[in-house]
Design an enzyme around this catalytic site. Structure first.
Site, short mmCIF file in Angstrom:
data_model
loop_
_atom_site.label_atom_id
_atom_site.label_comp_id
_atom_site.label_asym_id
_atom_site.label_seq_id
_atom_site.Cartn_x
_atom_site.Cartn_y
_atom_site.Cartn_z
N HIS A 51 0.86 -1.01 0.01
CA HIS A 51 -0.17 -0.07 -0.03
C HIS A 51 1.01 1.31 0.18
CE1 HIS A 51 0.21 1.11 4.42
NE2 HIS A 51 0.15 -0.31 4.69
N ASP A 75 6.01 2.20 6.83
CA ASP A 75 4.67 1.37 6.65
C ASP A 75 3.88 2.13 5.63
OD1 ASP A 75 2.02 0.34 6.72
OD2 ASP A 75 1.72 1.00 9.06
N GLU A 125 -5.27 1.70 2.45
CA GLU A 125 -5.09 0.46 3.48
C GLU A 125 -5.33 1.08 4.87
OE1 GLU A 125 -3.02 -2.53 6.16
OE2 GLU A 125 -2.84 -0.26 6.13
N GLU A 126 -4.79 1.93 5.33
CA GLU A 126 -4.64 2.41 6.80
C GLU A 126 -6.12 2.61 7.31
OE1 GLU A 126 -2.17 1.88 8.42
OE2 GLU A 126 -0.47 2.18 7.24
N ASP A 145 3.78 -6.05 3.49
CA ASP A 145 3.44 -4.97 4.49
C ASP A 145 4.38 -5.11 5.76
OD1 ASP A 145 2.30 -2.94 5.99
OD2 ASP A 145 0.18 -3.35 5.56
N HIS A 200 3.90 3.01 12.99
CA HIS A 200 2.78 4.31 13.14
C HIS A 200 3.40 5.35 14.00
CE1 HIS A 200 -1.26 2.61 11.87
NE2 HIS A 200 -0.26 2.21 10.98
#
Lengths: 331, 353
Positions: free
Chosen positions: A62, A164, A194-195, A217, A303
């Site tokens: 992603h 990410d 995606e998130e 990922d 994150h």
């Protein structure tokens, strides 16, 4: 590869605003694929045709990253915002953010009597404006911002924001460059959103209707001080996923990847991720079902703007991806 | 068909979500043999048996979904000394885990226990709180080296629990959620021999209900049914739980009503119950039912769904308790319902009310 990681992680692309990332990737992969298209959700879909008789294989990574979206501008030019994806107020406080038009902001916090009261609603953004009018010239409600952090080269490890899942994009791009011979039609899907719920991959997979789907990922590690219990460590190879919150990987494909890694001497580790999902969760449930798996890149501090990966692991993931594409995938 | 024997075997079978192929899928498939015309297994491991109807083409298509997967555990780490750390697959109640016997499905099945610190060595403060899953571990009794040889991260674990035959017709054991639903489907297929049936019946032992409803999502897409009926369990009456949240074990299956249920399917199920003399109870589900019916309803351009539930006590523990009579009743009423479905009824279902 380090240069590509730097360029990709520093590109702007919160969920729904992946345009700049898409352009970097498009230029990078153009010489190595036969067809490129962008679908209605903004997914960049690149087809590398096989020699024939093979399967339709999705390699997914992603493009989007977590970020914030402006919800209100007050009389004094301070901005309030909401999260795009999983943004922790602890991580956001004190960060610098930037908008696609180049405007910078910093994240401040209201006075708190107790740090336990820290919530995203207590935070605001300061772009240096002195009034609503001045702020409105640069930023509008609904504009998105990404965290600002240049990538740092630590030698064999690299730290950056948006690792990410730009590192997943890097793995797929590198694989496209290195695949020598494959019978399969390889659809590299650089997915959006995606998130915020695996949304790009869902429609891309529906459109492609693949025989196999593999997502690339990041996954967490259990190797930091007092981390939660997890076997995956940074530097110990590609992580072959068994389960996360979005899917239980196809057992045939999973064991096939393990066998390939062992045959080719590619370092790997088994992964069970307790919290977090991946695009394969959406790919698996497409139409009447797709065998789906995940090759994960171990990453610390996911994150946060300081996501760390190990280049040895990245290389292992690329090698496993290439090996899979060059194999019959007859699990 | 000896339903009781099937359910006792099914309860013992291994089939943690995503790993149904290890045991329960073949048991379900074998049980369907002879009751259906063809059987296949799809990408997600759903076992799909098809029994062709005798009505004119295009025949109504009815999908029955009972999920065969069970909740369980998955190994996350092998620690020094060979102790295994684990995470839940599905909604496992961490408070009931300590002192459980389990089976670890490594290279071969290993009997093991979930150990805890003895009360003598527990401070009064600690003793006040239930054990957290993150503090628990599995002990196989084997030396670390051997454990590392036999077990890898990602191997699954089931509860080791014999089926208890309680007073009357009650069974108690693990995984009756929702092997009971699979048993209902078998009972229904058996009963269908008595009827002339227009519709094609797709009997599906679904996978992965406990983690994502994934089995129902993809099988319903593949089958593209006109009507989808999920058969699952609902809460049986339990001391300390208000009556309005439960149904009575042994007083007949419960028919769900709510947004997830097509009103005309509900009415037809109720009518079939009356005609067969099966006592039914009502289960009110204002929104999500948390069952395969929830996934089937929004498949493709929409599927008319119903939900038949078997009352069951102590859900998601290894002593789930139910009454065989509720399963038999559900089978009988479903067969009657299916026999009543013709092209005209399917046409009526194309509108909500």
């Amino acid at each position: 590869m380090k240069d590509l990681i730097k360029r990709l992680t520093e590109a702007f692309g919160p969920s729904g605003s992946e345009g700049p990332v898409r352009e970097v990737i498009r230029k990078e992969v153009e010489p190595y694929v036969d067809e490129i298209r962008v679908d209605a959700m903004g997914n960049l879909i690149c087809l590398k045709k096989g020699s024939g008789g093979g399967k339709k294989v999705i390699l997914d990574a992603h493009m989007d990253e977590i970020g914030v979206i402006v919800t209100h501008i007050d009389d004094n030019g301070f901005l309030r915002f909401a999260n795009i994806g999983g943004v922790s107020p602890m991580v956001a406080l004190g960060q610098r953010v930037y908008f696609e038009n180049g405007t910078f902001g910093v994240i401040g916090c209201e006075k708190l009597d107790d740090i336990k009261d820290l919530r995203l609603e207590k935070l605001y953004m300061d772009i240096g404006a002195t009034s609503r009018e001045e702020a409105s010239k640069k930023v509008k409600v609904g504009d998105m911002a990404a965290f600002f952090q240049p990538a740092i080269d630590m030698g064999n490890r690299i730290v950056a924001k948006a690792m990410d899942d730009r590192i997943g994009c890097v793995v797929v791009i590198e694989a496209l460059k290195r695949i020598k011979q494959s019978e399969h039609d390889i659809y590299a899907v650089f997915a959006t959103q995606e998130e915020v719920g695996l949304r790009g991959a869902r429609v891309a997979a529906y459109g492609i209707n693949p025989d196999v789907g593999i997502a690339f990922d990041v996954t967490g590690t259990g190797d930091t001080p007092k981390a939660h219990t997890m076997e995956v460590s940074l530097g110990k190879g590609a992580a072959i996923k068994v389960k996360d919150s979005s899917l239980i990987c196809h057992p045939g494909l999973r064991d096939y990847l393990v066998k390939l890694a062992e045959e080719k001497g590619i370092p790997y580790q088994m992964e069970v991720l307790q919290r977090g999902g991946t695009d394969s969760g959406a790919i698996q449930l497409t139409r009447a079902g797709v065998p789906a798996g995940v090759i994960s890149i171990p990453s610390r501090y996911i994150h946060s703007p300081c996501e760390m990966v190990d280049l040895g692991d990245v290389e292992a993931c690329v090698n496993l991806c290439v090996a899979a594409c060059e194999s019959p995938l007859d699990f | 068909m000896d339903l009781r024997e099937f359910l006792k075997k099914a309860s013992l079978a291994h089939g943690v979500s995503g790993f149904e192929f290890m045991d329960i899928a073949s048991l379900a498939k074998d049980a369907m043999e002879g009751l259906v015309d063809e059987i296949h297994v799809d990408v997600l491991g759903n076992v799909i048996g098809v029994k062709h109807g005798q009505g004119p083409q295009p025949r109504p298509k009815i999908m029955l979904a009972g999920h065969m997967d069970e909740i369980g555990l998955i190994v996350t780490k092998i620690e020094e000394g060979g102790f295994l750390r684990f995470a839940p697959v599905g909604g496992v109640d961490q408070r009931v885990l300590p002192a459980h016997e389990v089976i670890v499905y490594g290279k071969r099945p290993l009997t093991a226990v979930i150990g805890v610190k003895p009360p003598h060595l527990t401070s009064p403060e600690e003793a006040k709180n239930a054990h957290k899953m993150k503090d628990l571990f599995i002990d196989t009794g084997l030396p670390e080296e051997e454990v590392r040889n036999l077990v890898r991260v990602g191997d699954v674990v089931t509860f080791k629990r014999q089926v208890s035959e309680l007073m009357g017709d009650r069974l108690s054991g693990k995984a009756l959620d929702d092997r009971a639903g699979v048993a209902v489907i078998l009972a229904c297929l058996d009963e269908l021999r008595k009827y002339k049936v227009d519709a094609d019946v797709y009997a599906v032992a679904t996978s992965q209900e406990e983690v994502s409803l994934g089995g129902a999502v993809v099988s319903a897409y593949g089958i593209q049914p006109d009507i989808g009926i999920a058969i699952d369990v609902c809460h049986g009456e339990t001391p300390g739980v208000p009556e309005w949240r439960t149904s009575s074990v042994g007083k007949g299956p419960a028919l769900a009503q709510g947004a997830n249920i097509h009103p005309k399917v509900f009415a037809a199920l109720e009518k079939a119950a009356k005609e067969t003399g099966v006592n039914v109870q009502k289960e009110i589900a204002p929104a999500a039912t948390g069952t395969d019916a929830w996934a089937m309803q929004v498949t493709r351009a929409g599927v008319a769904t119903g939900l038949v539930s078997i009352p069951l006590r102590y859900m998601h523990t290894s002593v789930e308790t139910l009454s065989m009579s509720d399963i038999e009743g559900a089978g009988r009423l479903l067969a009657r319902f299916i026999a009543s479905c013709d092209a005209g009824f399917v046409k009526e279902l194309k509108t909500w009310i």
